[in-house]
Design an enzyme around this catalytic site. Structure first.
Site, PDB file in Angstrom:
ATOM      1  N   ASP A 151       0.745  -1.212  -0.043  1.00  0.00           N
ATOM      2  CA  ASP A 151      -0.013   0.044  -0.046  1.00  0.00           C
ATOM      3  C   ASP A 151       0.874   1.303  -0.124  1.00  0.00           C
ATOM      4  O   ASP A 151       2.014   1.354   0.231  1.00  0.00           O
ATOM      5  CB  ASP A 151      -0.895   0.141   1.237  1.00  0.00           C
ATOM      6  CG  ASP A 151      -0.171  -0.052   2.637  1.00  0.00           C
ATOM      7  OD1 ASP A 151       0.871  -0.769   2.683  1.00  0.00           O
ATOM      8  OD2 ASP A 151      -0.668   0.571   3.610  1.00  0.00           O
ATOM      9  N   GLU A 190      -0.178  -1.180   5.581  1.00  0.00           N
ATOM     10  CA  GLU A 190       1.056  -0.617   6.685  1.00  0.00           C
ATOM     11  C   GLU A 190       0.784   0.824   6.803  1.00  0.00           C
ATOM     12  O   GLU A 190       1.400   1.208   7.954  1.00  0.00           O
ATOM     13  CB  GLU A 190       2.386  -1.026   5.946  1.00  0.00           C
ATOM     14  CG  GLU A 190       3.584  -0.951   6.797  1.00  0.00           C
ATOM     15  CD  GLU A 190       4.108   0.573   6.934  1.00  0.00           C
ATOM     16  OE1 GLU A 190       5.055   0.823   7.714  1.00  0.00           O
ATOM     17  OE2 GLU A 190       3.826   1.474   5.988  1.00  0.00           O
TER      18      GLU A 190
END
Length: 363
Positions: A82, A136
Site C-alpha cells: 500500500d 501498513e
C-alpha cells in the site's frame, strides 16, 4: 461494500523479466492506496503462482510465497503493497536516474526487488519466504502483517527477516518504539468578559510545554548503533468559543523510545516527566532490538557491504521481533522522500539492492 475503481479494475500482468527499475514503474502505476490493494495483490499473486519453485498462500490482500528446499536457514523478505493517498504524482515518470511517483520510495522499489529475487533465485542457499502485505500506512489494527502474525504465524516463521523499507540502501537495525499520550489540564468555565471568575485550562498547559522544551532526550547505544529518543508535543486542543474561558485542555505528546525500553517502561517515563498531571496513553507500539549478533544478520551486513545504522522510526521489524525473528530494514528508497509529492527513487539503487541480495543468497 462499494470499492474504488482501483479495487474493481482487472489486475495487470506483472513482467518479472523487466529490470528492477522498470518493474518498480509498473508497480507504481497500479494505484494501491491503503485499503485498495486488491488489484495489486491479485497481480502479485498471479506472478508468483507462475513460478514453479514457490508455494503461494493468501490472506486477504496479503500474499506469501515460499521455497521449501530443506535449507538450514529460512529468510523472510517482506514489504507492504500500500501507499499513502496519491498527491497528483501518478503515473510514474523517469528523469535520468530517478523514477518519480507515489510509492516509488515507500516502498514499491523494495517490492520490485522482492519480486525480482523471487523470479530469478530458484536455488538459494537459504530457504526464502516472500511476504507482500496490505495496510501498513494506516492504523495498526488494519496492518496486514499483524493479521498474518495472528492468523498464520507459521507463514512468518524464520531465522532472520529483511524488511524492504526505504533505507537509502543501507542496513538500519531494529526500530524505536512509539507512544502517544494526552496530558490534560482542567479549569473552570466563565465568560471571557469576566475572566477572573474562571480558571483558564489552556493557561495551565504552559508548564507542560515548558517541561517539553526543557526535556533532554536519551542517546542510547545498542549493538554499536545509537538511537536518539524524542518527546514532543504534536497536538494541543482546548477552548469552547471565542468568548468563553476554557475549562479543559489536552496536549498530545509523542514519545519515540529506544528499543531497550519496553512499553511499560516507556509509559512510566512519560508519567514521570508529567508528574502531577492527568496522563492517558492513547496508543503505543514496541521497538525492536537490532539483533545484529545473529549469524544471518552478520552475513547480510557483510554481503551488503554497509555500515549498519539505527532506525529512528517505527517499522514492522517490531512485529518480527515480537515473533522472535531478528530483522533489519534494507531497501533502495530514501525514507525522507516517503509520503511527499516529489517522492522518487534512484533506479541505480534498485539495481544495487537487488544485486547485493542476490549475491547474499547465491554466495
Amino acid at each position: 461494500m462499494t470499492r474504488s475503481p482501483a479495487a474493481t479494475a482487472a489486475a495487470p500482468v506483472l513482467d518479472l523479466t523487466l529490470s528492477g527499475g522498470e518493474l518498480t514503474a509498473q508497480l507504481v502505476d497500479v494505484p494501491s492506496v491503503s485499503g485498495d490493494e486488491r488489484v495489486l495483490a491479485d497481480a502479485v499473486e498471479a506472478a508468483l503462482r507462475a513460478l514453479p519453485h514457490l508455494t503461494v498462500d493468501r490472506d486477504g490482500d496479503a500474499v506469501v510465497a515460499r521455497t521449501n528446499l530443506g535449507r538450514a536457514e529460512r529468510i523472510v523478505l517482506a514489504g507492504h503493497l500500500d501507499t499513502v493517498p496519491i498527491a497528483d504524482n501518478l503515473p510514474s515518470r523517469v528523469d535520468g536516474d530517478l523514477l518519480y511517483g507515489c510509492g516509488t520510495s515507500d516502498m514499491k522499489a523494495g517490492v520490485a526487488v522482492q519480486l525480482r529475487i523471487a523470479a530469478t533465485v530458484a536455488d538459494p542457499n537459504r530457504d526464502l519466504t516472500f511476504v507482500f502485505y496490505d495496510c501498513e500506512e494506516v492504523e495498526a489494527p488494519r496492518n496486514g502483517l499483524g493479521r498474518l502474525a495472528r492468523n498464520h504465524p507459521d507463514w512468518l516463521a524464520a531465522d532472520f527477516a529483511v524488511l524492504m523499507e526505504p533505507s537509502n540502501a543501507q542496513v538500519e537495525g531494529g526500530c524505536q518504539g512509539t507512544m502517544r499520550a494526552t496530558v490534560s489540564t482542567g479549569g473552570h468555565r466563565a465568560h471571557s468578559a469576566r475572566s477572573w471568575l474562571g480558571d483558564n485550562a489552556i493557561h495551565k498547559a504552559a508548564p507542560i510545554l515548558q517541561r517539553l522544551a526543557d526535556y533532554t532526550p536519551r542517546l542510547v547505544e545498542i549493538d554499536g548503533l545509537e538511537y536518539h529518543e524524542g518527546l514532543n508535543a504534536v497536538r494541543i486542543e482546548g477552548g469552547v468559543a471565542g468568548n468563553v474561558i476554557p475549562d479543559a485542555c489536552a496536549v498530545t505528546v509523542n514519545f519515540r523510545f529506544a528499543p531497550d525500553r519496553d512499553q511499560a517502561e516507556a509509559e512510566a517515563h512519560v508519567r514521570e516527566v508529567f508528574a502531577g498531571y492527568d496522563v492517558a496513553v492513547t496508543d503505543s507500539a514496541p521497538g525492536a532490538l537490532p539483533g545484529l549478533a545473529h549469524p544471518a544478520a552478520a552475513a547480510f551486513i557483510a554481503a551488503t557491504a554497509t555500515t549498519p545504522q539505527a532506525k529512528f522510526g517505527w517499522t514492522d521489524v517490531a512485529r518480527f521481533s515480537a515473533l522472535g525473528v531478528p530483522a533489519v530494514n534494507y531497501g533502495p528508497g530514501d525514507p525522507n522522500l516517503a509520503h511527499t509529492r516529489e517522492e522518487h527513487c534512484s533506479l541505480s539503487a534498485v539495481t544495487e539492492c537487488e544485486k547485493r541480495i542476490r549475491d547474499w543468497l547465491q554466495g
